[in-house]
Design an enzyme around this catalytic site. Structure first.
Site, mmCIF file in Angstrom:
data_model
loop_
_atom_site.group_PDB
_atom_site.id
_atom_site.type_symbol
_atom_site.label_atom_id
_atom_site.label_comp_id
_atom_site.label_asym_id
_atom_site.label_seq_id
_atom_site.Cartn_x
_atom_site.Cartn_y
_atom_site.Cartn_z
ATOM 1 N NE ARG A 126 -19.323 -7.353 -0.418
ATOM 2 C CZ ARG A 126 -18.001 -7.338 -0.438
ATOM 3 N NH1 ARG A 126 -17.332 -8.225 0.291
ATOM 4 N NH2 ARG A 126 -17.330 -6.443 -1.131
ATOM 5 C CE LYS A 132 -5.757 2.518 5.660
ATOM 6 N NZ LYS A 132 -6.031 2.838 4.250
ATOM 7 C CG ASN A 166 -8.490 -4.048 -4.198
ATOM 8 O OD1 ASN A 166 -7.545 -4.274 -3.446
ATOM 9 N ND2 ASN A 166 -9.611 -3.545 -3.759
ATOM 10 C CE LYS A 214 -4.021 -1.951 2.211
ATOM 11 N NZ LYS A 214 -5.252 -1.587 2.891
ATOM 12 C CD GLU A 235 -3.963 5.995 4.799
ATOM 13 O OE1 GLU A 235 -3.339 5.241 4.054
ATOM 14 O OE2 GLU A 235 -5.206 5.944 4.944
ATOM 15 C CE LYS A 236 -6.495 14.496 10.101
ATOM 16 N NZ LYS A 236 -6.291 14.831 11.522
ATOM 17 N NE ARG A 288 -8.793 -8.483 -4.578
ATOM 18 C CZ ARG A 288 -9.844 -7.855 -4.110
ATOM 19 N NH1 ARG A 288 -11.001 -7.921 -4.733
ATOM 20 N NH2 ARG A 288 -9.779 -7.123 -3.005
ATOM 21 C CB VAL A 311 -17.042 -9.077 -3.652
ATOM 22 C CG1 VAL A 311 -18.421 -9.584 -3.263
ATOM 23 C CG2 VAL A 311 -15.956 -9.924 -3.022
ATOM 24 C CG HIS A 316 -14.676 2.420 -0.195
ATOM 25 N ND1 HIS A 316 -13.609 1.740 0.332
ATOM 26 C CD2 HIS A 316 -14.789 2.003 -1.481
ATOM 27 C CE1 HIS A 316 -13.089 0.960 -0.602
ATOM 28 N NE2 HIS A 316 -13.800 1.091 -1.709
#
Ligand code: ADP
Length: 449
Positions: A338, A158, A290, A116, A200-201, A292, A295, A208
């Site tokens: 989901r 993270k 990402n 990341k 990170e802040k 890939r 979902v 998102h």
């Protein structure tokens, strides 16, 4: 074009990839662990090979077993799905050296974007805004304290190798900071085999927002609009939508261009997602990429009509993307729920057991991607996703109404599921007004704040 594709995965995503292959006239090889011998992907594929005992490390993560399954069956490509080995650069490398095409980007790109802080460094250099954060993994408490003084609290720690919302902690003050750092490093080490963490802040009440891109080996990169994945519990997505209907077309376009720039910078070839956080002033910050299929890709398929998995396979076979940026038109609104085998009355505890009755909903604007059927047994070995209910409506309001109707129609008996949770969300007035952010679930539904 490929003649035979091996799907190195299970569950709904294995079924999803098999369907794409069938439409492309490609034969399919399913692999399965002993726990999955009665799985739907095994029944739907042209061939199936058992690759080991139930624990993933002995089957779906067992690289030698997967490669020999591909060689024995004569598969010329492997689709990794998501999770398991989908973002494992050495797996991609081993496929390559075994002369099997890995359906995804190059091992080098997977490696770079998998780290990341490296990803942020590369993309901030070309002008993508990133959340203020430490550029390198934290090496000392002093370094952490200096960073905290510079940017102020709250912060988030993270794991450099983290994923799936795991390995993150929010930090509110200095006391928290020193304690959380140690815990996060220990957790990162045990979960990801790499104890590197960075700070990170922490943005409060962000959304998102992520952008689906496709890049081919002819230098073309397009974006397929954005998804709003703000409905999360413990940083894990539960509901995703496309588009994010509070964005103006200018904002959407500039976001799309940023994602394309990210793809061009790293020479991206395959389907990928560029993830951003958006603050309440509509500022976007690149978070991660990402490498890939995700979902939540079906919500983008529902509004654009483009089969992302088919394009991904065609790209891996060296073909050009079958359309141009101008051809991409988003129509209406789509929402994915989901549905997990989890008990919402027991803090979303994963459950297992036999499915006694399975009747999926139908009707206009309803799609269900699932590997379930009546009589199927849910085992405790893998993630708890049972089905993705994806609805489409002419606008967000119609999609919500249709979602509620389909959730009510959905019958899954035998194990507790998250359907009752989703019904609470669609009934919620804040959700209906699109006042959502990443802590919506804890604040408005579970009332944890
Ligand atoms: P993962 O790779 O584990 O999915 P991400 O980096 O994509 O982790 O972050 C997952 C979620 O964590 C985000 O959608 C958001 O809810 C939350 N998050 C991550 N970074 C921040 C941040 N700096 N500020 C606020 N929330 C964050």
């Amino acid at each position: 074009m490929f003649k035979k594709v091996l799907i190195a995965n299970r569950g709904e995503v294995a079924v999803r990839v098999i369907r794409a292959c069938q439409e492309l006239n490609i034969s399919t090889v399913a692999v399965y662990s002993e726990a999955d011998k009665d799985s739907l992907h095994v029944k739907l594929a042209d061939e199936a090979i058992c690759i080991g005992p139930p624990p993933a490390i002995k089957s779906y993560l067992n690289i030698p077993a997967l490669i020999s399954a591909a060689q024995v069956s004569g598969a010329d490509a492997i689709h990794p799905g998501y999770g398991f080995l989908a973002e494992n650069s050495s797996f991609a490398e081993i496929c390559k050296s075994s002369e099997i095409t890995f359906i995804g980007p190059s091992p080098q790109v997977i490696e770079k974007m998998g780290h990341k802080s490296l990803a942020k460094k590369i993309l901030s250099k070309v002008g993508l805004p990133v959340i203020p954060g430490t550029k390198e993994p934290i090496k000392s408490e002093k370094e952490a304290l200096t960073f905290a003084q510079e940017v102020g609290y709250p912060l988030i720690v993270k794991a450099a190798a983290g994923g799936g919302g795991r390995g993150m902690r929010i930090i509110h003050n200095e006391k928290d900071l020193l304690r959380s750092l140690q815990v996060a490093q220990a957790e990162a080490h045990s979960s990801f085999g790499n104890s590197e963490v960075y700070l990170e802040k922490y943005l409060e009440e962000p959304r998102h927002i992520e952008v689906q891109i496709l890049g081919d080996s002819h230098g073309n990169i397009v974006y397929l609009g954005e998804r709003d994945c703000s409905i999360q519990r413990r940083h894990q997505k539960l509901i995703e939508e496309s588009p994010c209907s509070i964005l103006s077309s200018e904002q959407r376009e500039s976001l799309g261009k940023m994602a394309v720039k990210a793809g061009k910078t790293i020479g991206y070839q395959s389907a990928g997602t560029v993830e951003f956080l958006m603050d309440n002033k509509f500022n976007f910050y690149f978070m991660e990429m990402n490498t890939r299929i995700q979902v939540e890709h079906p919500v983008t398929e529902m509004v654009t009509g483009i089969d992302i998995v088919k394009e991904q396979i065609l790209i891996a076979a060296g073909e050009k993307i079958s359309f141009t940026q101008e051809d991409v038109k988003s129509r209406g609104h789509s929402i994915e729920f989901r549905i997990n085998a989890e008990d919402i009355n027991k803090s979303f505890l994963p459950t297992s057991g036999r499915i006694l009755r399975y009747i999926p909903p139908g009707g206009i604007g309803v799609r269900v991607d699932s590997h379930l059927y009546t009589g199927f047994s849910i085992t405790p070995f893998y993630d708890s996703l049972l089905a993705k209910l994806v609805v489409w409506g002419r606008n967000r309001e119609e999609a919500i109404i249709r979602g509620r109707r389909a959730l009510n129609e959905f019958i899954i008996e035998g194990v507790p599921t998250t359907i009752p949770f989703h019904l609470k969300v669609v009934e919620n007035a804040f959700f209906q007004r699109n006042e959502i952010y990443t802590n919506f679930v804890s604040r408005r539904i579970l009332c944890e704040d």
